[in-house]
Motif scaffolding. Structure first.
Motif, PDB file in Angstrom:
ATOM      1  N   PHE A   1       0.831  -1.207   0.000  1.00 58.50           N
ATOM      2  CA  PHE A   1       0.000   0.000   0.000  1.00 58.50           C
ATOM      3  C   PHE A   1       0.862   1.252   0.000  1.00 58.50           C
ATOM      4  CE2 PHE A   1      -1.694   3.345   2.819  1.00 58.50           C
ATOM      5  CZ  PHE A   1      -2.692   3.836   1.978  1.00 58.50           C
ATOM      6  N   PHE A   2       1.930   1.284   0.799  1.00 59.71           N
ATOM      7  CA  PHE A   2       2.770   2.474   0.871  1.00 59.71           C
ATOM      8  C   PHE A   2       3.421   2.782  -0.478  1.00 59.71           C
ATOM      9  CE2 PHE A   2       3.503   1.375   5.608  1.00 59.71           C
ATOM     10  CZ  PHE A   2       2.336   2.038   5.956  1.00 59.71           C
ATOM     11  N   ARG A   3       3.690   1.760  -1.267  1.00 59.22           N
ATOM     12  CA  ARG A   3       4.307   1.971  -2.577  1.00 59.22           C
ATOM     13  C   ARG A   3       3.281   2.158  -3.690  1.00 59.22           C
ATOM     14  NH1 ARG A   3       7.743  -2.276  -0.689  1.00 59.22           N
ATOM     15  NH2 ARG A   3       6.632  -3.791  -1.967  1.00 59.22           N
ATOM     16  N   GLN A   4       2.130   1.487  -3.571  1.00 62.45           N
ATOM     17  CA  GLN A   4       1.195   1.402  -4.695  1.00 62.45           C
ATOM     18  C   GLN A   4      -0.111   2.163  -4.495  1.00 62.45           C
ATOM     19  OE1 GLN A   4       2.289  -3.335  -4.979  1.00 62.45           O
ATOM     20  NE2 GLN A   4       0.307  -2.691  -5.749  1.00 62.45           N
ATOM     21  N   GLY A   5      -0.485   2.414  -3.260  1.00 64.11           N
ATOM     22  CA  GLY A   5      -1.821   2.939  -2.995  1.00 64.11           C
ATOM     23  C   GLY A   5      -2.780   1.807  -2.671  1.00 64.11           C
TER      24      GLY A   5
ATOM     25  N   ILE B   1      -8.685  -0.442   8.709  1.00 68.59           N
ATOM     26  CA  ILE B   1      -8.288  -0.445   7.298  1.00 68.59           C
ATOM     27  C   ILE B   1      -9.380   0.169   6.427  1.00 68.59           C
ATOM     28  CG2 ILE B   1      -7.828  -1.971   5.301  1.00 68.59           C
ATOM     29  CD1 ILE B   1      -6.269  -3.781   7.174  1.00 68.59           C
ATOM     30  N   PHE B   2     -10.627  -0.046   6.816  1.00 69.18           N
ATOM     31  CA  PHE B   2     -11.764   0.377   5.996  1.00 69.18           C
ATOM     32  C   PHE B   2     -12.308   1.750   6.387  1.00 69.18           C
ATOM     33  CE2 PHE B   2     -11.489  -4.171   5.586  1.00 69.18           C
ATOM     34  CZ  PHE B   2     -11.835  -4.419   4.262  1.00 69.18           C
ATOM     35  N   GLN B   3     -11.787   2.341   7.454  1.00 67.37           N
ATOM     36  CA  GLN B   3     -12.253   3.660   7.870  1.00 67.37           C
ATOM     37  C   GLN B   3     -11.988   4.703   6.797  1.00 67.37           C
ATOM     38  OE1 GLN B   3     -10.180   4.293  11.559  1.00 67.37           O
ATOM     39  NE2 GLN B   3     -12.008   3.946  12.796  1.00 67.37           N
ATOM     40  N   THR B   4     -12.915   5.642   6.666  1.00 64.69           N
ATOM     41  CA  THR B   4     -12.729   6.747   5.718  1.00 64.69           C
ATOM     42  C   THR B   4     -12.524   8.080   6.444  1.00 64.69           C
ATOM     43  OG1 THR B   4     -15.137   7.006   5.564  1.00 64.69           O
ATOM     44  CG2 THR B   4     -14.059   5.614   3.905  1.00 64.69           C
ATOM     45  N   GLU B   5     -12.895   8.148   7.730  1.00 69.79           N
ATOM     46  CA  GLU B   5     -12.711   9.357   8.523  1.00 69.79           C
ATOM     47  C   GLU B   5     -11.785   9.072   9.705  1.00 69.79           C
ATOM     48  OE1 GLU B   5     -16.435  10.959   9.696  1.00 69.79           O
ATOM     49  OE2 GLU B   5     -17.195  11.160   7.650  1.00 69.79           O
TER      50      GLU B   5
ATOM     51  N   PRO C   1      -2.815   7.192  10.076  1.00 66.78           N
ATOM     52  CA  PRO C   1      -2.000   7.382   8.867  1.00 66.78           C
ATOM     53  C   PRO C   1      -1.119   6.188   8.503  1.00 66.78           C
ATOM     54  CG  PRO C   1      -1.181   8.716  10.695  1.00 66.78           C
ATOM     55  CD  PRO C   1      -2.509   8.176  11.127  1.00 66.78           C
ATOM     56  N   GLY C   2      -0.855   5.278   9.440  1.00 65.38           N
ATOM     57  CA  GLY C   2      -0.032   4.116   9.113  1.00 65.38           C
ATOM     58  C   GLY C   2      -0.811   2.913   8.634  1.00 65.38           C
ATOM     59  N   ALA C   3      -2.146   3.031   8.604  1.00 62.47           N
ATOM     60  CA  ALA C   3      -2.978   1.897   8.205  1.00 62.47           C
ATOM     61  C   ALA C   3      -3.058   1.793   6.687  1.00 62.47           C
ATOM     62  CB  ALA C   3      -4.379   2.044   8.784  1.00 62.47           C
ATOM     63  N   PRO C   4      -3.094   0.588   6.166  1.00 64.98           N
ATOM     64  CA  PRO C   4      -3.276   0.435   4.722  1.00 64.98           C
ATOM     65  C   PRO C   4      -4.725   0.688   4.331  1.00 64.98           C
ATOM     66  CG  PRO C   4      -3.291  -1.715   5.757  1.00 64.98           C
ATOM     67  CD  PRO C   4      -3.001  -0.713   6.853  1.00 64.98           C
TER      68      PRO C   4
END
Length: 255
Positions: free
Chosen positions: A90-94, A115-119, A123-126
């Protein structure tokens, strides 16, 4: 297309913690099994089927530097517990695309809410790109993927047919119309837990009977417990075109 068997074991893996069963004490590398998963490599794409608790080790074992999609068969821990370890990708690709039944997505959102949160997302979660699938064909890039609907005792599980390759795990029963979808595959991977019967998995006899119905060119057995026996001894008993898969096995399929 290349298939890498990342893990071929059942939910406890082999060796089982604390077990003195002879297979668990075997020094043959083919008797040591991580939790079940495969990587489908096609062109420059890496498509993972199931992301279990051994995911990080499996990626390091094969130096997998990118991950393009994850297909989920069902929500059990040995097939899903590695989701957090997609972070380096995720850190490399999104966002990493995932494909799963609605029920499985609900389970993942409960277990990996962060992982699924939008709000207020840590910041370290994929993050993942969610794709809900049903028992209908869907596409990934130029590949057509056909879900195969099966039952794991009373739990619905998806297998996947990708071109001339099919992967089914944790199967106990499957309807005739779903078997028909598999006709013509060159390579079939199917679960075979052990020789004795089991309430929610094919045993060896069930798996061989199923292979005869599908009639692939080659078949590979996976999701294997220590109760199946030693790899080399079981392999010697199998039909000529049926193979006991083992961790790190790589096979190629002409498309």
């Amino acid at each position: 297309m290349e298939i890498i068997f990342l893990g071929t074991g059942t939910s406890q893996g082999i060796p089982v913690i604390g077990s003195t069963h002879p297979v668990c004490l075997s020094t043959n590398s083919k008797d040591k099994r991580l939790r079940v998963s495969v990587m489908v490599k096609w062109e420059d794409y890496n498509i993972l089927i199931d992301c279990g608790p051994d995911f990080r080790t499996q990626m390091l074992n094969h130096n997998i530097d990118h991950l393009d999609a994850i297909l989920y068969t069902h929500e059990h821990n040995d097939h899903t517990a590695g989701l957090d370890d997609i972070r380096p990708y995720f850190f490399r690709q999104g966002d990493i695309p995932i494909y799963a039944h609605k029920r499985v997505l609900i389970s993942l959102k409960k277990r990996f809410e962060y992982i699924f949160q939008t709000e207020n997302k840590y910041p370290g979660a994929p993050s993942v790109a969610v794709n809900e699938i049903t028992n209908s064909n869907f596409t990934f890039k130029d590949l057509t993927i056909t879900p195969i609907d099966t039952m794991h005792n009373r739990l619905q599980v998806f297998g996947f047919k990708i071109e001339e390759f099919a992967y089914l795990t944790d199967v106990k029963t499957i309807e005739k119309e779903e078997i028909e979808k598999l006709k013509g595959v060159k390579v079939l991977v199917i679960n075979a837990l052990r020789k004795e019967s089991h309430h929610s998995h094919f045993n060896l006899e069930d798996a061989l009977e199923f292979i005869n119905k599908v009639n692939p060119e080659r078949a590979y057995l996976t999701h294997i417990s220590h109760l199946m026996g030693f790899h080399d001894e079981v392999q010697a008993e199998l039909p000529e075109n049926v193979f006991l898969a083992y961790d790190n096995l790589k096979i190629k399929i002409k498309m």
